[in-house]
Design an enzyme around this catalytic site. Structure first.
Site, mmCIF file in Angstrom:
data_model
loop_
_atom_site.group_PDB
_atom_site.id
_atom_site.type_symbol
_atom_site.label_atom_id
_atom_site.label_comp_id
_atom_site.label_asym_id
_atom_site.label_seq_id
_atom_site.Cartn_x
_atom_site.Cartn_y
_atom_site.Cartn_z
ATOM 1 N N GLY A 100 -0.095 -5.342 0.636
ATOM 2 C CA GLY A 100 -1.146 -5.300 -0.377
ATOM 3 C C GLY A 100 -0.739 -6.027 -1.652
ATOM 4 O O GLY A 100 -1.597 -6.511 -2.400
ATOM 5 N N SER A 125 32.566 4.199 25.269
ATOM 6 C CA SER A 125 31.149 4.422 25.558
ATOM 7 C C SER A 125 30.920 5.688 26.361
ATOM 8 O O SER A 125 29.796 6.153 26.464
ATOM 9 C CB SER A 125 30.548 3.213 26.277
ATOM 10 O OG SER A 125 31.419 2.709 27.227
ATOM 11 N N ASP A 161 45.332 -7.868 19.837
ATOM 12 C CA ASP A 161 45.260 -7.729 21.295
ATOM 13 C C ASP A 161 46.692 -7.785 21.836
ATOM 14 O O ASP A 161 47.644 -7.889 21.063
ATOM 15 C CB ASP A 161 44.356 -8.819 21.910
ATOM 16 C CG ASP A 161 43.698 -8.326 23.200
ATOM 17 O OD1 ASP A 161 44.442 -8.015 24.150
ATOM 18 O OD2 ASP A 161 42.451 -8.229 23.253
ATOM 19 N N ALA A 186 0.829 -1.202 0.000
ATOM 20 C CA ALA A 186 0.000 0.000 0.000
ATOM 21 C C ALA A 186 0.867 1.256 0.000
ATOM 22 O O ALA A 186 2.018 1.227 0.418
ATOM 23 C CB ALA A 186 -0.896 -0.010 1.227
ATOM 24 N N GLU A 239 38.362 0.900 28.838
ATOM 25 C CA GLU A 239 37.902 2.292 28.892
ATOM 26 C C GLU A 239 38.876 3.110 29.759
ATOM 27 O O GLU A 239 38.579 3.414 30.922
ATOM 28 C CB GLU A 239 36.468 2.303 29.464
ATOM 29 C CG GLU A 239 35.754 3.620 29.374
ATOM 30 C CD GLU A 239 35.218 3.931 27.988
ATOM 31 O OE1 GLU A 239 35.672 3.330 27.007
ATOM 32 O OE2 GLU A 239 34.345 4.812 27.900
ATOM 33 N N LYS A 271 44.076 4.393 25.770
ATOM 34 C CA LYS A 271 43.532 4.723 24.451
ATOM 35 C C LYS A 271 44.491 5.663 23.708
ATOM 36 O O LYS A 271 44.717 5.518 22.507
ATOM 37 C CB LYS A 271 42.126 5.321 24.567
ATOM 38 C CG LYS A 271 41.070 4.237 24.920
ATOM 39 C CD LYS A 271 39.668 4.758 24.870
ATOM 40 C CE LYS A 271 38.609 3.813 25.430
ATOM 41 N NZ LYS A 271 38.336 2.591 24.691
ATOM 42 N N GLU A 288 2.490 -5.764 7.590
ATOM 43 C CA GLU A 288 1.789 -4.549 8.051
ATOM 44 C C GLU A 288 1.945 -4.304 9.543
ATOM 45 O O GLU A 288 2.000 -3.162 10.001
ATOM 46 C CB GLU A 288 0.297 -4.647 7.714
ATOM 47 C CG GLU A 288 -0.047 -4.449 6.251
ATOM 48 C CD GLU A 288 0.065 -5.709 5.407
ATOM 49 O OE1 GLU A 288 0.656 -6.707 5.879
ATOM 50 O OE2 GLU A 288 -0.422 -5.694 4.264
ATOM 51 N N MET A 330 33.675 -6.412 22.773
ATOM 52 C CA MET A 330 33.257 -5.538 21.674
ATOM 53 C C MET A 330 34.093 -5.771 20.419
ATOM 54 O O MET A 330 33.557 -5.903 19.316
ATOM 55 C CB MET A 330 33.342 -4.068 22.099
ATOM 56 C CG MET A 330 32.432 -3.702 23.245
ATOM 57 S SD MET A 330 30.703 -4.130 22.959
ATOM 58 C CE MET A 330 30.232 -2.879 21.794
ATOM 59 N N GLU A 376 -1.427 -9.565 -0.983
ATOM 60 C CA GLU A 376 -2.888 -9.726 -0.902
ATOM 61 C C GLU A 376 -3.489 -9.842 -2.293
ATOM 62 O O GLU A 376 -4.426 -10.593 -2.523
ATOM 63 C CB GLU A 376 -3.510 -8.546 -0.144
ATOM 64 C CG GLU A 376 -3.176 -8.587 1.336
ATOM 65 C CD GLU A 376 -3.853 -7.469 2.094
ATOM 66 O OE1 GLU A 376 -3.494 -6.309 1.826
ATOM 67 O OE2 GLU A 376 -4.718 -7.746 2.927
#
Ligand code: NAI
Length: 724
Positions: free
Chosen positions: A127, A444, A358, A81, A417, A422, A152, A339, A130
């Site tokens: 639709g 985060s 790592d 539709a 973190e 970092k 739908e 993560m 249908e």
């Protein structure tokens, strides 16, 4: 004889601009080809239904027409539709009439007395399907990309063109309910297996050939439900086997939706009630349930957000213009923990070469093993083949050597973190990666502009904030630092789409957008607990508000100690500007005095008995004696929803989020904000900005200044504005 040789009449040229071409061949087979001018897909609206109605008249009155094939001149059959039309309807009478008109039109086709075949060259949804269901036979090209279903419900609607009546009569009540109530989309093969499609074809020619042959072999086709003595496959709603299922279906549904989603309820009712009456009355029942949904606030919310805003977002509304589409070829990931391992998997799955680094080979291998685990699960379920598994794993190189990152055009760091760590990995990696490469942090909480200080290419530094578990969560929050260039943003955006996730774009600030607003939900739950409200009632209020998990269970998942750690860090960073959230004292008590830091430790607000189900900790009652006033569920629901929506408005005010669509989609896809509300800002819009401001002030007077409406809302209320 080849079909083309037989074509004696081609009226297409006479009706060049018609959305439905009519071609009648010498055998009397009329092919109707839907091909709407100026659109890439066929959709159901007047532009299509008007010429279609003319064709139906001809089918009914022209004796030369012996059979009908309906197909499409586009890549897909019929998308469904026209949502624009439905979205605008606010009068249930109008919605009812619209459904009745389409139903009537399909019913004429179905009862025309001549065979009608749907030749499905591509996707037929809503639709579109249908229409195919109203044909006497369905043959589809076995194209793995084509989808078939009645989705739908995902926009808060139901199939109002006879779908809830024909599908159960075709494949049975029990088989059809999940397809409609969950809006499942099936491949051609699966749709054939489910009995929705009668036959598969190898290509378009084969499809047309089969369609033609069926017409010729079945000159007097009728729908099964129009045949004498028709019985529902598996029984109608009075059949003992079905009765058993229907006895519990409504309560199971309530348990799932908490009554927030009227669409699956209406689908269930339409199917059941429709099976107790004749087919045409069933259609009338369906149209009424359809109209009820069309004008509901829930469908307006869902269409607003999951149709208009999501489409705009996927089309790149928030992507800076003027940059060619980019593709990541070699991705480096620092940190193979939870993560990093997830990011490696989704990226390799999208065909990207991944280097997963790592501190030790062992840790890196462990991160890669995560992908192997997921692939093994997929193989057990028959979704992944051995060669697909080998190929994907072959794209991930696990290593402890920084040199292996050379030539990477994107690096994502997902180490602990910790600002200093970092900074050091940023410096170390930038020395070896592609000089034109982008460096992204999956932090985060730490503001991106600060982290970029360690970078020698601050314009190429960006935040790509994933959600856990990465393979399941659909969103990535892109964070633009002060010096991040537009080109870097465009490249980040392209990468997120390359791995088939949805990107939202936000500006740099503490907690960015999602973590900051999500926190207010959990916070409010803990505040209610501290006030002495019943913990079970709090959890139920969370679920009733539309959140996927109660706030206390969620706090346990995130871990109380982590939340406390973030608060402590924020207090240190902000000094006098820090505003203590109402949950902090409780968290401190649980972590420092009661030694209940969360789910990982087996104890938080809940107990987690080994091998058993979690239970609210019985000690809660002693820690928080019941308050004299028991708040109503609605009061608690309001507190939880208002806290999140008001914080979102503050993010808009501060320029953290710029687009309403980013805010809404981010809230639902990122932290699970009530989908039936269509996201945090849509919640405010639907509540009415002025009403929201008034109610916020009431809440502020009772529960604290955190509920004072954001200044932007007060201004908007004065001007009568909403979030556009
Ligand atoms: P984790 O503790 O599971 O993994 C971190 C990994 O980094 C460990 O395997 C560690 O050995 C490794 N690592 C440490 N120093 C390294 C170095 N110099 N070079 C390479 N690898 C090194 O942590 P998790 O949960 O994966 O989080 C990583 C980052 O993602 C953090 O910044 C976190 O805030 C963020 N984040 C976490 C989410 C979560 O739900 N856990 C959600 C979104 C972001």
């Amino acid at each position: 004889m080849a079909a083309t040789e037989k074509e004696v009449m081609n009226e297409a040229s006479a009706k060049e601009n018609s959305a439905v071409r009519q071609d009648l061949d010498a055998d009397g087979i009329l092919t109707l080809t839907m091909d709407m001018p100026g659109r890439s897909m066929n959709v159901l609206n007047e532009q299509l239904t008007e010429p279609f109605a003319e064709a139906i008249e001809r089918i009914e009155s022209d004796d030369a027409v012996k059979g009908v094939i309906i197909t499409s001149g586009k890549k897909e059959f019929l998308a469904g539709a026209d949502i624009d039309g439905i979205f605008k309807i606010t009068d249930p009478g109008e919605a009812y009439e619209a459904a009745r008109a389409y139903q009537g039109f399909l019913r004429r086709l179905e009862t025309c007395g001549k065979p009608v075949v749907a030749a499905l060259n591509g996707t037929a949804l809503g639709g579109g399907l249908e229409m195919a269901l109203a044909c006497h036979y369905r043959v589809a090209v076995n194209n793995p990309k084509a989808k078939f279903g009645l989705p739908e419900v995902k926009l808060g609607l139901l199939p109002g063109g006879g779908g809830t009546q024909r599908l159960p009569r075709l494949i049975g009540i029990q088989n059809s309910l999940p397809l409609m109530m969950e809006g499942k989309e099936l491949s051609a093969e699966k749709a054939k297996g489910a009995g929705i499609i009668n036959a598969l074809a190898s290509d378009n020619d084969d499809m047309m050939k089969q369609a033609r042959e069926w017409c010729q072999a079945n000159p007097k086709a009728t729908a099964p439900w129009d045949a004498k003595g028709f019985k529902y496959p598996g029984g109608d709603a009075k059949h003992p086997a079905v009765v058993q299922v229907l006895a519990i279906a409504p309560s199971m549904l309530r348990d799932k939706t908490k009554g927030n989603f009227p669409a699956p309820e209406n689908i269930l009712a339409s199917v059941v009630e429709g099976s107790l009456v004749d087919f045409d009355t069933g259609l009338d029942v369906e149209a009424r349930y359809f109209a009820d949904l069309v004008v509901s606030q829930v469908s307006k919310n869902m269409i607003n957000t999951f149709w208009y805003q999501l489409n705009a977002l996927n089309k790149g509304d928030s992507r800076p213009k003027g940059f060619d589409r980019s593709e990541v070829k070699k991705l480096g990931i620092l940190g193979a923990g939870m993560m990093g391992a997830g990011i490696a998997y989704v990226s390799a799955k999208a065909g990207i070469e991944v280097v997963l680094k790592d501190v030790s080979q062992e840790a890196a291998d462990k991160g890669k093993a995560y992908s192997e685990g997921l692939l093994d699960k997929g193989m057990k379920r028959g979704r992944v083949t051995n060669s697909q598994k080998e190929e994907l794993l072959g794209r991930i190189k696990a290593t402890d050597k920084v040199e292996d990152l050379s030539g990477c055009d994107l690096i994502i760091e997902a180490v602990f973190e910790d600002r200093d760590l970092k900074a050091s990995v940023t410096k170390e990696t930038e020395a070896v990666m592609d000089a034109n490469g982008v460096f992204a942090s999956n932090t985060s909480t730490l503001p991106i502009t600060g982290l970029a200080e360690a970078s020698i290419r601050k314009d190429k530094f960006i935040g790509l904030h994933f959600f856990s578990p990465v393979d399941k969560m659909p969103l990535v929050e892109i964070i633009v630092g002060e010096e991040t260039s537009d080109e870097t943003l465009a490249r980040g955006f392209d990468y997120v789409q390359q791995i088939k996730k949805t990107p939202i774009v936000v500006n740099d600030s503490r907690g960015f957008y999602t973590s900051r607003c999500f926190g207010t939900y959990v916070n409010e739950g803990v505040a209610l607990l501290a006030e002495g409200q019943n913990p079970r009632a709090i959890e139920v209020a969370g679920l009733q508000s539309g959140m996927p998990v109660g706030p206390l269970a969620l706090q346990d998942e995130v871990s109380l100690s982590l939340a406390l750690h973030v608060m402590t860090q924020t207090r240190k960073d902000l000094g006098d500007d820090y505003r203590e959230p109402p949950s902090e004292a409780t968290l401190r008590k649980f972590v420092e005095e009661l030694d209940r830091p969360g789910k990982k430790a087996g104890k938080g607000f809940y107990d987690y008995p080994e091998g058993g189900k979690k239970k609210l900790w019985p000690g809660l009652a002693e820690q928080f004696p019941p308050a004299a006033e028991k708040l109503s569920q609605q009061e608690m629901i309001d507190r939880m929803l208002f806290a999140q929506a008001n914080e979102t408005a503050r993010c808009v005010e501060e320029g953290v989020v710029e687009k309403t669509g980013d805010a809404n989609i981010g809230s639902v896809f990122g932290w699970g904000f009530a989908p039936h509300q269509g996201g945090t800002l849509q919640f405010i819009n639907a509540y009415g900005v002025k009403n929201f401001v008034e109610r916020s002030r009431e809440l502020a007077a009772k529960y604290g200044e955190r509920f004072e409406p954001a200044a932007i809302l007060v201004k908007m209320a004065e001007k009568g504005e909403t979030f556009a």
